[in-house]
Design a protein around this motif. Structure first.
Motif, PDB file in Angstrom:
ATOM      1  N   PRO A 190      33.877  26.545 -28.677  1.00 13.94           N
ATOM      2  CA  PRO A 190      33.831  25.880 -29.992  1.00 13.94           C
ATOM      3  C   PRO A 190      32.395  25.816 -30.504  1.00 13.94           C
ATOM      4  O   PRO A 190      31.440  25.974 -29.720  1.00 13.94           O
ATOM      5  CB  PRO A 190      34.387  24.481 -29.697  1.00 13.94           C
ATOM      6  N   PRO A 191      32.198  25.587 -31.802  1.00 13.03           N
ATOM      7  CA  PRO A 191      30.843  25.481 -32.342  1.00 13.03           C
ATOM      8  C   PRO A 191      30.033  24.426 -31.595  1.00 13.03           C
ATOM      9  O   PRO A 191      30.574  23.431 -31.096  1.00 13.03           O
ATOM     10  CB  PRO A 191      31.076  25.077 -33.811  1.00 13.03           C
ATOM     11  N   SER A 192      28.727  24.678 -31.515  1.00 16.27           N
ATOM     12  CA  SER A 192      27.750  23.789 -30.877  1.00 16.27           C
ATOM     13  C   SER A 192      27.794  23.828 -29.359  1.00 16.27           C
ATOM     14  O   SER A 192      27.166  22.997 -28.691  1.00 16.27           O
ATOM     15  CB  SER A 192      27.910  22.345 -31.369  1.00 16.27           C
ATOM     16  N   SER A 193      28.512  24.788 -28.779  1.00 18.83           N
ATOM     17  CA  SER A 193      28.539  24.907 -27.326  1.00 18.83           C
ATOM     18  C   SER A 193      27.193  25.395 -26.791  1.00 18.83           C
ATOM     19  O   SER A 193      26.441  26.093 -27.481  1.00 18.83           O
ATOM     20  CB  SER A 193      29.625  25.891 -26.888  1.00 18.83           C
ATOM     21  N   LYS A 212      26.874  34.893 -30.446  1.00 19.08           N
ATOM     22  CA  LYS A 212      26.147  34.516 -31.661  1.00 19.08           C
ATOM     23  C   LYS A 212      27.091  34.235 -32.824  1.00 19.08           C
ATOM     24  O   LYS A 212      26.733  33.513 -33.758  1.00 19.08           O
ATOM     25  CB  LYS A 212      25.157  35.628 -32.031  1.00 19.08           C
ATOM     26  N   THR A 214      29.812  32.540 -32.621  1.00 18.71           N
ATOM     27  CA  THR A 214      30.576  31.314 -32.388  1.00 18.71           C
ATOM     28  C   THR A 214      29.817  30.054 -32.793  1.00 18.71           C
ATOM     29  O   THR A 214      30.253  28.955 -32.477  1.00 18.71           O
ATOM     30  CB  THR A 214      30.980  31.212 -30.909  1.00 18.71           C
ATOM     31  N   GLN A 215      28.678  30.203 -33.432  1.00 12.07           N
ATOM     32  CA  GLN A 215      27.844  29.078 -33.855  1.00 12.07           C
ATOM     33  C   GLN A 215      27.450  28.187 -32.675  1.00 12.07           C
ATOM     34  O   GLN A 215      27.706  26.977 -32.658  1.00 12.07           O
ATOM     35  CB  GLN A 215      28.564  28.245 -34.928  1.00 12.07           C
ATOM     36  N   PRO A 216      26.808  28.760 -31.680  1.00  9.68           N
ATOM     37  CA  PRO A 216      26.445  27.966 -30.502  1.00  9.68           C
ATOM     38  C   PRO A 216      25.353  26.957 -30.803  1.00  9.68           C
ATOM     39  O   PRO A 216      24.506  27.181 -31.673  1.00  9.68           O
ATOM     40  CB  PRO A 216      25.958  29.027 -29.505  1.00  9.68           C
ATOM     41  N   GLY A 217      25.358  25.856 -30.067  1.00  6.31           N
ATOM     42  CA  GLY A 217      24.277  24.888 -30.188  1.00  6.31           C
ATOM     43  C   GLY A 217      23.056  25.333 -29.417  1.00  6.31           C
ATOM     44  O   GLY A 217      21.918  25.049 -29.800  1.00  6.31           O
TER      45      GLY A 217
END
Length: 377
Positions: A190-193, A212, A214-217
């Motif tokens: 999920p985003p921010s992971s 990249k 997946t909107q990683p944290g």
């Protein structure tokens, strides 16, 4: 009529481009005019006799080209179709029946024995002296100007495709779909992971390209080779933290990874694209609660150790994957679509060589000076 061509044959003490003769395709086989074949480390291992399938064998398991002719029972492709070649599966076992082709119950037989199947087979694959050689490595043995291929290894490219693009697509058949599939098919972060990828080879960088999106944290790439890290195209490393682990102890590496995550909690997902036990263990001990270690790289001798108590109390997952759990006829077109949208620039991983330059391409890859060699006709 038999088809005479040239292919790279690995023998116990040599690897060279030699004359070969293919028989007519069996009912479920096709002949493919290869336009390009890329390399992965499984080709190197096979050429050295350290893979499942032993020499003499025709190498290659990441190819692309145009269908030349088809067997009597082939229905998926026809002559002239553009195809990308991937691993073979039976299509009818209990695993294939539920979309789990990478775990096909006949996977070993279809990919690592080099034996043809079907009634009334007309001859075998032979070298220039008439001696039999194994083909159908991963169902294809695509390091050949013309390859004999299992129909189930073919992924048809729909619509118009130019020869230059088809050359690039050859690299999608194994390593790229494995790395990307680990993210898209299994981790599904999920985003921010917080995500770390161990290993800056083609598999690891394909996973990086997918991660990249997946909107990683926090996204971290780790390798112990400064040469490999330095040659990565800069546009791939936007919003990516890199760690050169060459001089770091086990404990220092874990601390460094956690320092790169929000509140120093550790990782939600750790992808081991190396397969060395020290790497797997570092990935494991870097996890936050409910984190996942995904092992993608493999070694017959690696025996990592884990804490069952920590795994239980933290709710951790230790998961392996073959081919990134990818179904090639689903995954490869999806990656091509992302590439056409500019979202998945896998071509930045490729370095082209002439088809006759396999030896040089292998040396460059083993030395870590190229990411993904592509042999083009």
């Amino acid at each position: 009529m038999p088809t005479r061509t040239e292919a790279y044959i690995a023998r116990s003490t040599s690897l060279s481009l030699e004359p070969v003769t293919y028989p007519d395709p069996a009912p479920t086989e096709v002949l493919v005019d290869i336009v390009a074949a890329s390399l992965c480390h499984s080709d190197v291992r096979a050429s050295q006799g350290t893979f499942h399938m032993k020499p003499p064998l025709i190498l290659g398991h990441e190819g692309a080209g145009y269908i030349r002719s088809v067997g009597s029972e082939v229905s998926y492709v026809k002559p002239g179709d553009a195809v990308i070649l991937s691993f073979a599966s039976c299509g009818s076992c209990r695993r294939c029946g539920v979309g789990r082709e990478p775990y096909c119950e006949r996977l070993f037989l279809l990919n690592f024995l080099g034996e043809r199947e079907g009634e009334g087979l007309q001859g075998e694959i032979v070298d220039g002296s008439g001696e039999g050689v194994k083909g159908l490595f991963f169902g294809q043995s695509s390091l050949s100007r013309v390859a004999l291929v299992r129909e189930r290894s073919c992924v048809k490219v729909e619509g118009e495709v130019g020869r230059e693009d088809l050359r690039r697509f050859a690299s999608l058949g194994c390593g790229v779909q494995t790395g990307a599939g680990a993210i898209f098919n299994i981790a599904k972060p999920p985003p921010s992971s917080s995500i770390a990828i161990f290993g800056a080879g083609a598999v690891g960088l394909s996973a990086l390209l997918a991660a990249k999106l997946t909107q990683p944290g926090s996204l971290i790439l780790i390798d112990n080779s400064p040469t490999k890290l330095a040659m990565i195209p800069s546009q791939l490393l936007t919003n990516v933290q890199t760690i050169n682990s060459a001089s770091l102890s086990h404990h220092d590496l874990i601390a460094e990874i956690k320092n790169r995550t929000p509140d120093f909690r550790g990782l939600d997902y750790a992808l081991d694209c190396v397969g060395h036990e020290a790497v797997t263990e570092a990935a494991y001990w870097s996890l936050d609660k409910m984190g996942m270690v995904l092992t993608i790289g493999g070694s017959a001798t690696a025996k990592p150790t884990f804490s069952t108590e920590r795994t239980l109390v933290y709710g951790l997952t230790i998961r392996g994957t073959h081919q990134g759990d990818s179904v090639p006829r689903v995954m490869i077109p999806a990656l091509i679509e992302r590439w056409r949208k500019g979202e998945f620039p896998f071509e930045l991983l490729l370095t082209e060589f002439k088809f006759e330059e396999l030896g040089r391409a292998m040396e460059e890859m083993k030395a870590g000076r190229v990411i993904k060699p592509l042999l083009v006709m």
